[in-house]
Design a protein around this motif. Structure first.
Motif, PDB file in Angstrom:
ATOM      1  N   ALA A  86      17.326  15.459  39.026  1.00 27.51           N
ATOM      2  CA  ALA A  86      17.389  14.272  38.177  1.00 27.51           C
ATOM      3  C   ALA A  86      18.411  14.454  37.058  1.00 27.51           C
ATOM      4  N   THR A  87      18.490  15.659  36.503  1.00 33.52           N
ATOM      5  CA  THR A  87      19.486  15.962  35.467  1.00 33.52           C
ATOM      6  C   THR A  87      20.894  15.739  36.000  1.00 33.52           C
ATOM      7  N   ALA A  88      21.157  16.243  37.213  1.00 31.75           N
ATOM      8  CA  ALA A  88      22.474  16.075  37.823  1.00 31.75           C
ATOM      9  C   ALA A  88      22.806  14.592  38.014  1.00 31.75           C
ATOM     10  N   ALA A  89      21.820  13.810  38.454  1.00 33.37           N
ATOM     11  CA  ALA A  89      22.064  12.382  38.663  1.00 33.37           C
ATOM     12  C   ALA A  89      22.328  11.663  37.340  1.00 33.37           C
ATOM     13  N   TRP A  90      21.537  12.017  36.314  1.00 34.51           N
ATOM     14  CA  TRP A  90      21.794  11.423  34.995  1.00 34.51           C
ATOM     15  C   TRP A  90      23.173  11.810  34.479  1.00 34.51           C
ATOM     16  N   PHE A  91      23.582  13.056  34.727  1.00 37.47           N
ATOM     17  CA  PHE A  91      24.897  13.498  34.263  1.00 37.47           C
ATOM     18  C   PHE A  91      26.009  12.654  34.876  1.00 37.47           C
TER      19      PHE A  91
END
Length: 432
Positions: A86-91
């Motif tokens: 999820a962090t990668a997608a938000w980034f």
């Protein structure tokens, strides 16, 4: 690869993390390099402080991980897999919002990685959040509004807001309660003298990396919690370090010893020195980072800085008692020891002034005379301040920078003493 890992008595940490990271698949590709390993900033900003937390989990801290902890470390990364995806997608979303906003200041990974991890925990995966694009745009606006107002006044307002102050106090208390237990005996520090012997002319990058991987700086800090040790190093006025206050004010002229400074006072230097704005975190990240740093070994966040402090502690041992005319000056153990000792012994101006028949009558204050007699304390305080400042600016310390740092600190201490002495003598009309 895991069969080979299981057969070893200890496993290189980097290899183990890379293997566990590969199991997370393409979902974490935005946090990975071209070879599929986690980016250096992913490890520094996400995995270490937010997932593995080596300060609280020393079994995950060394350059080598005991085979009995291999599966536990892998599980920690696997359990964090959904949050990291999820962090990668938000980034990705935040970077697109950054481009639309025309923002070019600062490194996106430094600015947004930890914010995106926070978004992942607050909102889950952005595909499940209808307002994800708007949240990403607000995040970019918030980050750069904060960075556009990096002032002492805003830092004070942030830290003294009543609701926030309660949460920061809880975070500070937890950080100190979760500190790794002190070893019964200080761990040996192999390699420090060997590195100091070559760091002036031919710094050994491999040895430097080994010192950091083996957490020699962290091990050397174990003695600081023992009665009187940190005080003898000039880092605190107290018998042993204690948790700092949050603080609500600071003055450059009245800063306490490094370990006695409040969180506000520790960050104060970031607003009174010439800093590159793009190298500084936003104020909330700076405050939270400083709280965790205050509970870490040497009260520094990174192992390179801690190793540099251990080297400075080792090399500066020759300074006290090395004034000209001393009957038994310390015997230097390395080339760096000898060079620091010679620089200090050549400082004739200060030493000559202190040999005046009545230095007090000449106007030389007692605190300056004491600082000269115990110059190692001033040296270690200045070294800590330099390393702390480098961490605030996200500057790492490399092998070929160590000697310039160690020598530059002594040169700076000497120049300060000269200036203070000159002003004192001019006020009293005396001559050295």
């Amino acid at each position: 690869m895991m069969q080979g890992i299981a057969a070893a008595a200890a496993v290189p940490r980097g290899m183990l993390i890379a293997d566990a990271w590969a199991q997370l698949g393409d979902a974490v590709a935005p946090l990975s390099n071209a070879s599929g390993r986690p980016l250096a900033r992913t490890v520094k900003l996400l995995l270490d402080p937010l997932v593995l937390r080596p300060t609280q989990n020393p079994r995950f801290a060394g350059g080598l991980i005991g085979v009995e902890h291999v599966d536990e470390l892998r599980r920690a990364l696997q359990d964090a897999g959904p949050a990291l995806a999820a962090t990668a997608a938000w980034f990705q979303l935040v970077k697109r919002a950054r481009r639309r906003a025309g923002v070019t200041e600062g490194h996106p990974q430094d600015l947004y990685f930890q914010r995106c991890f926070e978004l992942a925990h607050l909102h889950g995966h952005p595909r499940d959040q209808p307002g994800a694009e708007a949240i990403a745009a607000e995040t970019v606006t918030d980050v750069h509004a904060e960075r556009g107002e990096l002032t002492v006044d805003r830092l004070r307002r942030f830290m003294t807001d009543p609701a926030r102050a309660v949460e920061l106090a809880r975070l500070l208390r937890t950080a100190w309660e979760d500190r790794a237990p002190e070893p019964r005996e200080p761990a040996p520090a192999p390699g420090l003298t060997e590195f100091l012997d070559g760091c002036v002319t031919k710094p050994d990058e491999r040895l430097w990396q080994t010192l950091a991987d083996n957490r020699i700086g962290t091990a050397a800090a174990a003695e600081l919690d023992r009665p009187g040790v940190a005080r003898d190093f000039g880092l605190t006025e107290r018998d042993r370090p204690t948790p700092p206050a949050l603080g609500d004010r600071a003055s450059k002229r009245q800063l306490p010893r490094p370990f006695d400074r409040s969180i506000m006072e520790r960050l104060f230097a970031a607003f009174t020195a010439v800093f590159q704005r793009e190298s500084m975190a936003d104020i909330p990240s700076m405050v939270v980072g400083e709280i965790h740093r205050s509970a870490a070994a040497w009260q520094l966040a990174g192992e390179p800085g801690r190793v540099a402090m251990a080297l400075g502690r080792e090399a500066s041992a020759v300074l006290d008692g090395s004034s000209p005319g001393n009957a038994a000056p310390a015997v230097p153990a390395s080339d760096a020891h000898a060079r620091l000792q010679r620089r200090w012994q050549r400082e004739s101006y200060v030493h000559r002034a202190l040999r005046l028949p009545d230095p007090e009558a000449a106007g030389i204050p007692e605190d300056l005379r004491e600082e000269v007699r115990t110059v190692r304390r001033a040296y270690l305080r200045r070294l800590w301040a330099r390393l702390h400042g480098r961490e605030l600016r996200s500057e790492n310390t490399a092998a070929d920078e160590v000697w310039d740092l160690l020598d530059g600190v002594l040169r700076s201490v000497v120049m300060d003493q000269r200036d203070r002495l000159r002003r004192a003598l001019e006020r009293e009309g005396g001559q050295a």
